[in-house]
Design a protein around this motif. Structure first.
Motif, PDB file in Angstrom:
ATOM      1  N   GLY A  59      -9.408   3.737  11.662  1.00 29.55           N
ATOM      2  CA  GLY A  59      -9.578   2.686  10.662  1.00 29.55           C
ATOM      3  C   GLY A  59      -8.803   2.957   9.391  1.00 29.55           C
ATOM      4  O   GLY A  59      -8.232   2.037   8.792  1.00 29.55           O
ATOM      5  N   ALA A  60      -8.745   4.218   8.969  1.00 29.28           N
ATOM      6  CA  ALA A  60      -8.003   4.573   7.756  1.00 29.28           C
ATOM      7  C   ALA A  60      -6.515   4.337   7.948  1.00 29.28           C
ATOM      8  O   ALA A  60      -5.819   3.878   7.033  1.00 29.28           O
ATOM      9  N   GLY A  61      -6.001   4.641   9.139  1.00 31.31           N
ATOM     10  CA  GLY A  61      -4.592   4.406   9.412  1.00 31.31           C
ATOM     11  C   GLY A  61      -4.255   2.932   9.420  1.00 31.31           C
ATOM     12  O   GLY A  61      -3.209   2.512   8.900  1.00 31.31           O
ATOM     13  N   ILE A  62      -5.139   2.107   9.989  1.00 31.95           N
ATOM     14  CA  ILE A  62      -4.918   0.659  10.007  1.00 31.95           C
ATOM     15  C   ILE A  62      -4.925   0.112   8.586  1.00 31.95           C
ATOM     16  O   ILE A  62      -4.104  -0.736   8.218  1.00 31.95           O
ATOM     17  N   ALA A  63      -5.847   0.601   7.753  1.00 28.97           N
ATOM     18  CA  ALA A  63      -5.918   0.147   6.358  1.00 28.97           C
ATOM     19  C   ALA A  63      -4.660   0.525   5.588  1.00 28.97           C
ATOM     20  O   ALA A  63      -4.236  -0.197   4.677  1.00 28.97           O
ATOM     21  N   ALA A  64      -4.046   1.655   5.937  1.00 29.29           N
ATOM     22  CA  ALA A  64      -2.862   2.130   5.209  1.00 29.29           C
ATOM     23  C   ALA A  64      -1.587   1.410   5.636  1.00 29.29           C
ATOM     24  O   ALA A  64      -0.724   1.112   4.805  1.00 29.29           O
ATOM     25  N   ALA A  65      -1.457   1.116   6.922  1.00 35.13           N
ATOM     26  CA  ALA A  65      -0.188   0.584   7.430  1.00 35.13           C
ATOM     27  C   ALA A  65      -0.278  -0.823   7.978  1.00 35.13           C
ATOM     28  O   ALA A  65       0.752  -1.419   8.306  1.00 35.13           O
ATOM     29  N   GLY A  66      -1.499  -1.384   8.099  1.00 37.39           N
ATOM     30  CA  GLY A  66      -1.627  -2.703   8.698  1.00 37.39           C
ATOM     31  C   GLY A  66      -1.247  -2.664  10.171  1.00 37.39           C
ATOM     32  O   GLY A  66      -1.327  -1.611  10.817  1.00 37.39           O
ATOM     33  N   PRO A  67      -0.797  -3.779  10.733  1.00 42.32           N
ATOM     34  CA  PRO A  67      -0.373  -3.791  12.134  1.00 42.32           C
ATOM     35  C   PRO A  67       0.752  -2.793  12.427  1.00 42.32           C
ATOM     36  O   PRO A  67       0.937  -2.367  13.561  1.00 42.32           O
ATOM     37  N   GLY A  68       1.486  -2.420  11.384  1.00 37.69           N
ATOM     38  CA  GLY A  68       2.555  -1.430  11.540  1.00 37.69           C
ATOM     39  C   GLY A  68       2.057  -0.073  11.988  1.00 37.69           C
ATOM     40  O   GLY A  68       2.856   0.790  12.348  1.00 37.69           O
ATOM     41  N   ILE A  69       0.733   0.120  11.990  1.00 39.74           N
ATOM     42  CA  ILE A  69       0.171   1.378  12.482  1.00 39.74           C
ATOM     43  C   ILE A  69       0.566   1.596  13.939  1.00 39.74           C
ATOM     44  O   ILE A  69       0.604   2.737  14.424  1.00 39.74           O
ATOM     45  N   LEU A  70       0.870   0.507  14.648  1.00 39.14           N
ATOM     46  CA  LEU A  70       1.344   0.633  16.026  1.00 39.14           C
ATOM     47  C   LEU A  70       2.621   1.457  16.086  1.00 39.14           C
ATOM     48  O   LEU A  70       2.821   2.270  17.000  1.00 39.14           O
TER      49      LEU A  70
END
Length: 482
Positions: A59-70
């Protein structure tokens, strides 16, 4: 096997392709018992990449990068695939206890094997405390009458007992733990894909609007991809466990080959596949996604008891990580004892064929860390976490450097043992080293990663100093006196 370091060849360096204990009746390498079955290793290889960090920390990674976390997961996954290919090449050619620490010892020098071995042991010993505390928190929520510290103690004792009985009991526990994790991820992805295309349990097709809406695919800019990598890189730690466990299996070479060949689809399915479902079904900036992304998805689909279901899955992942962490730390301590870099008692095995002293030493440090997590969470325990946080990068860097030198030696002495080969050697090896060094530099530059990297470098420097002093003292002792 010869060496390239100029050191005298020690007994533990003279291993053939089959490992140290080849031909020992009923035993694995170095006195360990070959008690892990093929199904154990297969599930350890599949489930080893699924840690509690995926369920909780993503969840923290998604919050930091948005969909770009992919992209963050894809780049980090590519790094892990390359490192595992290199490690698989060495492990298939020479499956021994200690894995990459032993290879570093032989390829780079005794100081390197000593340093990375103890850092790796330190990392997993701290992980024991983290996972025991996480498991205790979940169990206390279910049975509040039992205090959290008591649950942590119970969990540690139960899994310590499991590891002390035999490596087969460890393998059996891990088989079922990993099986539950794998099943949970697969079911989650299937349900999510059905919802994306408008099939039950969803009502209408979601499509890909959440991937491009709410600020676009990279709402926080391209730099967020690197920030996301810092948050997810450590969740991949554990992929290398199968090469340690292979030394205690009947056919280590074949086990390593299968594990290395399957690492690509494992990362693509479990990590990228499940994260794709999350960022496609829900807006990336949702507070529920940051808090608990998997629960948020199930809640959005009106799956009953979503929170309880994920608590069970997370608890399983936590226990699996704790079980594997204790196994991994004890086997690394055993290997260090075998090479004379740890107390000799660490290399002794009990009637079950497991290194009991090494297990107790590892769990003792974990118990101490658990205590600090309760009495000094913001000082001592925070220091332990930060100072071990970058060990994954150090381990991967050492694997790359070891493979460069070990590959040359194997090609010269026994090329038939290269049953697993690194792609585009040596160019991809150098490219992987460059990427790791870049991530280390970015952590030093980034405010989010600077403290962790500086403390990790400090601890690593202290261990390297101890290793070099020990090597110098040993060298002085070896000089004949007139």
């Amino acid at each position: 096997m010869g060496t390239t370091t100029g050191r005298p060849t020690r007994p533990e360096d003279r291993h053939g392709a089959g490992g140290a204990g080849e031909g020992a009746p009923g035993g694995g390498s170095d006195g360990l018992q070959a008690g892990l079955k093929n199904r154990h290793l297969s599930m350890i290889a599949i489930g080893g990449v699924i840690g509690a960090g995926l369920f909780v920390g993503s969840g923290a990674g998604i919050a930091a990068a948005g969909p770009g976390i992919l992209l963050s997961y894809a780049l980090t996954g590519l790094l892990v695939v390359l490192v595992m290919r290199m490690l698989g090449e060495m492990a298939a050619a020479d499956p021994v206890s200690g894995s990459f620490s032993t290879y570093a010892d032989r390829s780079l020098g005794r100081w390197a094997g000593f340093t990375i071995g103890w850092l790796y042991w330190f990392f997993w010993s701290v992980v024991l405390a983290v996972e025991a505390t996480a498991a205790a928190a979940i169990l206390t929520g279910w049975v509040p009458a039992v205090p959290q510290w008591a649950w942590a103690l119970i969990v540690m004792l139960v899994l310590t007992g499991t590891n002390l009985i035999s490596v087969g009991s460890f393998g059996e526990f891990e088989f079922w733990f990993a099986g539950i994790k794998v099943l949970a991820i697969v079911v989650f992805i299937v349900i999510g894909l059905l919802a994306i295309f408008g099939l039950p349990p969803g009502d209408t097709a979601v499509g890909v609007s959440n991937l491009t809406g709410e600020g676009g695919f990279l709402p926080n800019g391209p730099g967020a991809i690197l920030s996301g990598m810092l948050l997810v890189v450590f969740s991949f730690m554990g992929s290398e466990i199968v090469t340690l466990a292979a030394a205690e299996s009947p056919n280590p070479v074949e086990s390593v080959r299968k594990a290395v060949n399957s690492v690509i689809w494992r990362i693509a399915l479990f990590y990228i596949g499940s994260i794709f479902v999350i960022v496609t079904l829900l807006p990336w900036d949702s507070a529920a996604v940051e808090k608990s992304p998997y629960v948020a998805v199930l809640d959005s689909l009106d799956i009953p008891y979503a929170g309880t279901i994920m608590d069970v899955v997370v608890l399983t992942a936590v226990l699996s990580c704790l079980n594997s962490g204790l196994y991994t730390a004890s086997r690394m301590a055993f290997s260090l004892g075998e090479r004379g870099d740890a107390p000799k008692s660490f290399r002794k095995v009990n009637r079950g064929g497991v290194p009991a002293t090494a297990i107790w030493a590892s769990v003792a440090f974990g118990f101490v860390a658990v205590v600090f997590n309760y009495v000094a969470p913001d000082t001592v325990f925070e220091f332990l976490l930060n100072s071990s946080g970058a060990v994954a990068l150090f381990v991967w860097l050492v694997i790359c450097c070891s493979q460069l030198r070990m590959r040359r030696r194997i090609e010269r002495e026994a090329p038939e043992r290269l049953t697993v080969r690194m792609w585009l050697y040596p160019y991809l090896t150098y490219a992987t080293i460059a990427l790791i060094v870049f991530i280390v530099g970015y952590m030093l530059w980034s405010p989010e990663g600077r403290t962790m990297m500086l403390l990790s470098v400090l601890v690593a420097a202290l261990v390297v100093t101890v290793a070099l002093v020990r090597e110098k003292v040993r060298g002085a002792d070896a000089v004949p006196r007139s």
